[in-house]
Design an enzyme around this catalytic site. Structure first.
Site: not given
Length: 258
Positions: A128, A146
């Site tokens: 991420k 997320d």
């Protein structure tokens, strides 16, 4: 909407929704402040379990005192902890940012690497974080999974996967690669401003005709409009065909959900 959907139909629907998101959130962008790839990398690591607003209030002091990986790697940990304390989990974050700074210094000549494979070798850096930096500092397309992104693509039935890496690959198969970075921003903007976790503003959403989860939140315009957040809340209402005057003033001034 039928629960059985072909792969082709899902792809077409996802791409229509992506186009609507582009129209709905023309202001979508990375909400972390940064001037270079190193700053974005540090800010993204610090953003875990806190808000971008809080990180943006903290990083100017950090970067003014420690502008390079060399500086941060050689810092006194107690000094870093004091600066990072407002972001929460400050001891773990201090260890991460100092560790990744040392790795940048020792293994990459003080430069942030430009590949995902190299970046995820840095302490505290996962896919991420790597995709945020690659997409926004180096223009390398990447999908940032997320909590908002994961929640919304699940609601939209783009994928039934729950593992972030599998979600990344599943959504990547639906949306053209060149759109990945901006799609991530638009989905996150939508999650913070419209499609909230507990009570999405279904009746004031531009995606209603394509969303399998329509009705999860209030569908009546007045109730839904009160749930919109952010400086463009009234514009978001208008885009969904809802009277902007139904949006309370505090919705425009209050910060979006983290």
């Amino acid at each position: 909407m039928a629960r059985t959907e072909s792969d082709l139909s899902r792809k077409r629907r996802a791409r229509k929704m992506a186009r609507l998101l582009e129209e709905t959130h023309p202001d979508a962008h990375c909400e972390l402040d940064f001037q270079n790839a190193f700053q974005l990398l540090i800010a993204t690591v610090l953003s875990a379990q806190t808000t971008d607003v809080r990180v943006n209030l903290t990083t100017p002091t950090l970067f003014a005192k420690y502008p390079t990986p060399d500086d941060l790697a050689a810092a006194n940990p107690e000094d870093i902890e004091q600066i990072l304390k407002p972001t929460g989990f400050f001891r773990a974050k201090t260890k991460s940012v100092m560790g990744l700074s040392a790795a940048l210094r020792d293994r990459f000549g003080g430069e942030v690497p430009r590949t995902l494979a190299e970046m995820v070798t840095l302490p505290g850096v996962g896919r991420k974080t790597a995709n945020v930096v690659l997409g926004n500092a180096f223009d390398v397309p990447g999908i940032t999974v997320d909590t908002h992104f994961q929640r919304l693509v699940g609601r939209w039935e783009w994928t039934a996967e729950s593992d972030p890496v599998k979600i990344e690959h599943a959504v990547g198969a639906l949306i053209e690669k060149r759109e990945w970075t901006m799609l991530s921003h638009r989905v996150i903007f939508h999650g913070r401003r419209v499609c909230h976790a507990r009570k999405p503003a279904c009746g004031a959403c531009t995606l209603t005709k394509l969303c399998p989860a329509y009705g999860t939140g209030p569908t009546e315009a007045a109730a839904a409009a009160k749930l919109l957040k952010g400086p463009r809340a009234r514009e978001l209402a208008a885009a969904a065909g809802v009277d902007p005057e139904l949006v309370p003033a505090k919705a425009v001034t209050e910060p979006e959900a983290p």
